[in-house]
Design an enzyme around this catalytic site. Structure first.
Site, PDB file in Angstrom:
ATOM      1  N   ASN A  14       0.838  -1.218   0.000  1.00 34.96           N
ATOM      2  CA  ASN A  14       0.000   0.000   0.000  1.00 34.96           C
ATOM      3  C   ASN A  14       0.866   1.258   0.000  1.00 34.96           C
ATOM      4  OD1 ASN A  14      -3.005  -0.468   0.059  1.00 34.96           O
ATOM      5  ND2 ASN A  14      -2.357  -1.942   1.598  1.00 34.96           N
ATOM      6  N   LEU A  87       0.196  -2.848  12.096  1.00 31.44           N
ATOM      7  CA  LEU A  87      -0.484  -3.837  12.930  1.00 31.44           C
ATOM      8  C   LEU A  87      -0.531  -3.510  14.428  1.00 31.44           C
ATOM      9  CD1 LEU A  87       0.736  -7.146  11.236  1.00 31.44           C
ATOM     10  CD2 LEU A  87      -1.476  -6.016  10.987  1.00 31.44           C
ATOM     11  N   HIS A 106      -8.509  -1.140   5.861  1.00 32.26           N
ATOM     12  CA  HIS A 106      -8.837  -2.453   6.429  1.00 32.26           C
ATOM     13  C   HIS A 106      -9.373  -3.341   5.306  1.00 32.26           C
ATOM     14  CE1 HIS A 106      -9.937  -5.330   9.510  1.00 32.26           C
ATOM     15  NE2 HIS A 106     -11.063  -5.525   8.847  1.00 32.26           N
ATOM     16  N   ASP A 147     -10.940  -0.289  14.413  1.00 27.71           N
ATOM     17  CA  ASP A 147     -11.670  -0.277  13.135  1.00 27.71           C
ATOM     18  C   ASP A 147     -13.023   0.426  13.248  1.00 27.71           C
ATOM     19  OD1 ASP A 147      -9.605  -1.784  11.932  1.00 27.71           O
ATOM     20  OD2 ASP A 147     -10.553  -3.671  12.499  1.00 27.71           O
ATOM     21  N   GLU A 176      -7.318  -2.332  -2.729  1.00 33.50           N
ATOM     22  CA  GLU A 176      -6.734  -1.443  -1.716  1.00 33.50           C
ATOM     23  C   GLU A 176      -5.777  -0.451  -2.370  1.00 33.50           C
ATOM     24  OE1 GLU A 176      -5.126  -3.225   1.890  1.00 33.50           O
ATOM     25  OE2 GLU A 176      -6.245  -5.046   1.494  1.00 33.50           O
TER      26      GLU A 176
HETATM   27  C1  GRF Z   1      -3.393  -5.019   3.726  1.00 33.68           C
HETATM   28  O1  GRF Z   1      -4.357  -5.972   3.395  1.00 33.68           O
HETATM   29  C2  GRF Z   1      -3.991  -4.003   4.666  1.00 33.68           C
HETATM   30  O2  GRF Z   1      -5.335  -3.728   4.421  1.00 33.68           O
HETATM   31  C3  GRF Z   1      -3.872  -4.710   5.974  1.00 33.68           C
HETATM   32  O3  GRF Z   1      -2.626  -5.347   5.926  1.00 33.68           O
HETATM   33  C4  GRF Z   1      -2.275  -5.645   4.571  1.00 33.68           C
HETATM   34  C5  GRF Z   1      -0.925  -5.061   4.383  1.00 33.68           C
HETATM   35  O4  GRF Z   1      -0.499  -4.907   3.095  1.00 33.68           O
HETATM   36  N1  GRF Z   1      -4.134  -3.821   7.073  1.00 33.68           N
HETATM   37  P1  GRF Z   1       0.831  -4.118   2.709  1.00 33.68           P
HETATM   38  O5  GRF Z   1       1.817  -4.161   3.869  1.00 33.68           O
HETATM   39  O6  GRF Z   1       0.454  -2.719   2.359  1.00 33.68           O
HETATM   40  O7  GRF Z   1       1.378  -4.872   1.531  1.00 33.68           O
END
Ligand code: GRF
Length: 212
Positions: A14, A87, A106, A147, A176
């Site tokens: 992301n 996380l 999320h 959330d 995402e």
């Molecule tokens: C994604 O699915 C995000 O929504 C979730 O953790 C995952 C992490 O993806 N919270 P990244 O680290 O951006 O590849």
């Protein structure tokens, strides 16, 4: 320019999509000032390679003081915080200092499969077990409830009979990578308004087309 800190814990895909959209000019009012991770993460290397300041604040070292440490690192330097696969829990002090200025992505349609314990592959396992026909992803503001903050935007993803948690995760992750930059665009263009627990979007047509 909207100065943001991106918080990550892992893959950083992301984060990569945000940086791509800055480079392509779609996010022309966003600047990533810092990338912070709570563990050593692939995304940190990516940020470094783009010349962005990075900080690893190991949650095993900082424990309950992690959010405080983050606040020290970014206070007065950034306007917004983006949780992109982060996380750890965000502490009250950090939430209060950046009220309505922290967003999270999320991987489900909140309130389904969200809250305590619903992270990573757990989310998709729960969706598969329930047999839902649609899942998706949600970008929302962060408040004291896990959330639970106001929902800014959601994207719907179909769930197929043959899907595994992993195949669903992959399909949702693709969405995402569009949804988060779209929301950042809206925020940086002042195109959202918070009305109670609802978000008004002034330009519903602002979407990223095609595959990213
Ligand atoms: C994604 O699915 C995000 O929504 C979730 O953790 C995952 C992490 O993806 N919270 P990244 O680290 O951006 O590849």
């Amino acid at each position: 320019m909207l100065k943001i800190a991106v918080l990550i814990s892992g893959g950083g895909s992301n984060l990569a999509s945000i940086l791509d959209k800055i480079e392509s000019g779609f996010l022309n009012k966003i600047e990533v000032i810092k990338v912070i991770s709570d563990r050593s993460a692939k995304g940190i290397e990516l940020a470094k390679s783009k010349g962005i300041e990075t900080v690893i604040l190991d949650r095993k070292i900082y424990g309950n003081n992690l959010s405080e440490k983050i606040l020290d690192t970014i206070y007065d330097k950034v306007d917004y915080i983006v949780l992109a696969g982060y996380l750890s829990i965000i502490g009250t002090e950090l939430i209060e200092s950046f009220r309505n200025k922290i967003i999270n992505i999320h991987p489900s349609l909140i309130p389904s499969f969200s809250g305590n314990g619903m992270y990573g592959i757990n989310v998709h396992n729960a969706a598969i077990q329930k047999g839902v026909k649609y899942s998706g992803c949600t970008v929302h503001f962060v408040n004291e409830e896990i959330d639970g903050g106001a929902i800014i935007k959601q994207a719907i993803v179909p769930v197929y009979f043959e899907d595994t948690a992993e195949s669903l995760q992959k399909r949702i992750l693709k969405e995402e990578h569009k949804l988060l930059p779209e929301v950042l665009k809206l925020i940086s263009e002042n195109m959202i308004e918070i009305v109670g627990n609802k978000i008004k979007i002034f330009d519903e047509n602002l979407v990223l087309e095609g595959t990213l």
